[in-house]
Write a protein that holds these residues in place. Structure first.
Motif, short mmCIF file in Angstrom:
data_model
loop_
_atom_site.label_atom_id
_atom_site.label_comp_id
_atom_site.label_asym_id
_atom_site.label_seq_id
_atom_site.Cartn_x
_atom_site.Cartn_y
_atom_site.Cartn_z
N MET A 1 0.90 54.41 111.53
CA MET A 1 1.33 54.91 110.24
C MET A 1 2.85 54.94 110.15
O MET A 1 3.41 54.73 109.08
CB MET A 1 0.73 56.30 110.01
CG MET A 1 0.86 56.77 108.60
SD MET A 1 0.24 55.68 107.31
CE MET A 1 -1.49 55.91 107.47
N ILE A 2 3.49 55.18 111.29
CA ILE A 2 4.95 55.17 111.29
C ILE A 2 5.47 53.77 110.98
O ILE A 2 6.42 53.61 110.21
CB ILE A 2 5.50 55.69 112.64
CG1 ILE A 2 5.17 57.18 112.79
CG2 ILE A 2 6.99 55.47 112.75
CD1 ILE A 2 5.48 57.77 114.13
N ASP A 3 4.84 52.76 111.55
CA ASP A 3 5.24 51.39 111.25
C ASP A 3 5.06 51.07 109.77
O ASP A 3 5.88 50.37 109.17
CB ASP A 3 4.45 50.40 112.11
CG ASP A 3 4.81 50.50 113.58
OD1 ASP A 3 5.93 50.96 113.89
OD2 ASP A 3 3.97 50.12 114.42
N LEU A 4 3.99 51.57 109.18
CA LEU A 4 3.77 51.36 107.75
C LEU A 4 4.86 52.06 106.94
O LEU A 4 5.36 51.50 105.95
CB LEU A 4 2.39 51.86 107.34
CG LEU A 4 2.06 51.76 105.85
CD1 LEU A 4 2.10 50.31 105.38
CD2 LEU A 4 0.71 52.37 105.57
N ALA A 5 5.25 53.27 107.34
CA ALA A 5 6.30 53.99 106.63
C ALA A 5 7.63 53.23 106.71
O ALA A 5 8.36 53.14 105.71
CB ALA A 5 6.45 55.40 107.21
N VAL A 6 7.94 52.67 107.87
CA VAL A 6 9.17 51.88 108.02
C VAL A 6 9.09 50.64 107.14
O VAL A 6 10.07 50.27 106.48
CB VAL A 6 9.40 51.51 109.51
CG1 VAL A 6 10.52 50.51 109.65
CG2 VAL A 6 9.69 52.77 110.31
N PHE A 7 7.93 49.99 107.10
CA PHE A 7 7.74 48.81 106.25
C PHE A 7 7.96 49.18 104.78
O PHE A 7 8.63 48.46 104.04
CB PHE A 7 6.33 48.24 106.45
CG PHE A 7 6.00 47.14 105.48
CD1 PHE A 7 6.39 45.84 105.72
CD2 PHE A 7 5.28 47.42 104.32
CE1 PHE A 7 6.08 44.83 104.83
CE2 PHE A 7 4.96 46.41 103.42
CZ PHE A 7 5.37 45.12 103.68
N LEU A 8 7.38 50.32 104.34
CA LEU A 8 7.53 50.75 102.96
C LEU A 8 8.99 51.00 102.62
O LEU A 8 9.47 50.62 101.54
CB LEU A 8 6.70 52.02 102.70
CG LEU A 8 5.19 51.86 102.74
CD1 LEU A 8 4.52 53.23 102.65
CD2 LEU A 8 4.71 50.95 101.64
N LYS A 9 9.72 51.61 103.54
CA LYS A 9 11.14 51.89 103.29
C LYS A 9 11.95 50.60 103.20
O LYS A 9 12.77 50.43 102.31
CB LYS A 9 11.70 52.79 104.38
CG LYS A 9 13.19 53.05 104.14
CD LYS A 9 13.73 54.20 104.87
CE LYS A 9 15.18 54.33 104.46
NZ LYS A 9 15.73 55.58 104.80
N ARG A 10 11.72 49.68 104.14
CA ARG A 10 12.48 48.42 104.14
C ARG A 10 12.24 47.60 102.89
O ARG A 10 13.13 46.89 102.42
CB ARG A 10 12.12 47.60 105.37
CG ARG A 10 12.70 48.14 106.63
CD ARG A 10 12.39 47.26 107.81
NE ARG A 10 12.94 47.84 109.02
CZ ARG A 10 12.48 47.60 110.23
NH1 ARG A 10 11.47 46.77 110.41
NH2 ARG A 10 13.04 48.17 111.28
N ASN A 11 11.04 47.67 102.34
CA ASN A 11 10.69 46.87 101.17
C ASN A 11 10.82 47.64 99.85
O ASN A 11 10.50 47.09 98.79
CB ASN A 11 9.28 46.30 101.31
CG ASN A 11 9.25 45.26 102.41
OD1 ASN A 11 9.93 44.25 102.34
ND2 ASN A 11 8.49 45.54 103.46
N GLY A 12 11.25 48.89 99.92
CA GLY A 12 11.51 49.66 98.71
C GLY A 12 10.29 50.18 97.99
O GLY A 12 10.35 50.48 96.80
N TYR A 13 9.18 50.30 98.68
CA TYR A 13 7.97 50.84 98.06
C TYR A 13 7.94 52.36 98.21
O TYR A 13 8.27 52.89 99.25
CB TYR A 13 6.71 50.26 98.70
CG TYR A 13 6.52 48.79 98.44
CD1 TYR A 13 6.31 48.31 97.16
CD2 TYR A 13 6.53 47.89 99.48
CE1 TYR A 13 6.13 46.97 96.92
CE2 TYR A 13 6.35 46.53 99.26
CZ TYR A 13 6.15 46.09 97.97
OH TYR A 13 5.97 44.77 97.75
N ARG A 14 7.51 53.02 97.13
CA ARG A 14 7.38 54.48 97.14
C ARG A 14 6.06 54.86 96.48
O ARG A 14 6.02 55.12 95.28
CB ARG A 14 8.54 55.13 96.39
CG ARG A 14 9.84 54.99 97.11
CD ARG A 14 10.95 55.66 96.35
NE ARG A 14 12.01 55.98 97.28
CZ ARG A 14 12.74 57.06 97.21
NH1 ARG A 14 12.55 57.93 96.25
NH2 ARG A 14 13.67 57.28 98.11
N PRO A 15 4.97 54.89 97.25
CA PRO A 15 3.67 55.20 96.62
C PRO A 15 3.61 56.65 96.13
O PRO A 15 3.91 57.58 96.87
CB PRO A 15 2.67 54.96 97.75
CG PRO A 15 3.47 55.04 99.00
CD PRO A 15 4.86 54.63 98.66
#
Length: 156
Positions: A1-15
Motif C-alpha cells: 500500500m505504501i508503494d501505491l501511495a508513492v505512485f499516487l503522489k508521483r502521478n498527481g492522483y488524489r482519490p
C-alpha cells in the motif's frame, strides 16, 4: 500500500473516495482474501483483516488529507519507511503534523457520539451502537451503589 501511495503522489492522483474490499463469490481476489495465497504463483499474499490495518491502508491511499496524518505516520513507522516522512519531494507527509490534523484528532476525541459499546438485542435494544444517554454498562451494581452512597469511593 505504501508503494501505491508513492505512485499516487508521483502521478498527481488524489482519490476522494476509497472502498474497502468486499469478497464476491467465484472471484480470484476472493480466493486470495480467504486463503492468503496467490492461486497463480502459490506465494503468500498479505491480507488486511483487522479494522486497524484496513484504516491504515485507507489512510495511506488518502495520505494528502490532514486528518490522516497520524495514521499515515504510524503506518510508515511500522513499515520502517521513515524516509517518506519529511519535506522532500518523495515524502508522503511532513515531519510535523499540520494544524488541521491536530484539530481533527481533538474533535474525534471529544465527539459526544463516539461510543465503543454495542447494544444488546436480548434486552430489546436496537442493533448498533448505544446512544449518548445509555452510557457504559447502565444498571450495573457498582453504579447503583455509587448513586446511593453519593459518589465514587475512590474520589473520597
Amino acid at each position: 500500500m505504501i508503494d501505491l501511495a508513492v505512485f499516487l503522489k508521483r502521478n498527481g492522483y488524489r482519490p476522494d473516495q476509497v472502498q474497502d474490499f468486499i469478497p464476491a463469490p467465484f472471484d480470484v481476489a476472493t480466493c486470495m482474501y480467504y486463503t492468503g495465497i496467490d492461486p497463480f504463483s502459490k506465494e503468500e499474499v498479505y491480507v488486511a483483516r483487522q479494522l486497524r490495518d484496513r484504516k491504515m491502508q485507507r489512510a495511506l491511499m488518502q495520505f494528502f488529507k490532514p486528518e490522516n496524518w497520524f495514521t499515515v505516520r504510524e503506518a510508515l513507522l511500522q513499515a520502517g519507511r521513515q524516509d517518506l516522512i519529511g519535506s522532500g519531494c518523495d515524502c508522503l507527509i511532513p515531519a510535523q503534523p499540520p494544524k488541521e490534523a491536530i484539530e481533527a484528532r481533538r474533535r474525534r476525541a471529544n465527539d459526544p457520539d463516539h461510543y465503543h459499546t454495542v447494544a444488546n438485542p436480548a434486552r430489546g435494544e436496537k442493533p448498533g451502537e448505544r446512544g449518548p444517554n445509555k452510557g457504559y454498562r447502565p444498571g450495573r451494581k457498582s453504579a447503583e451503589k455509587r448513586k446511593r452512597n453519593g459518589g465514587d469511593r475512590r474520589a473520597q
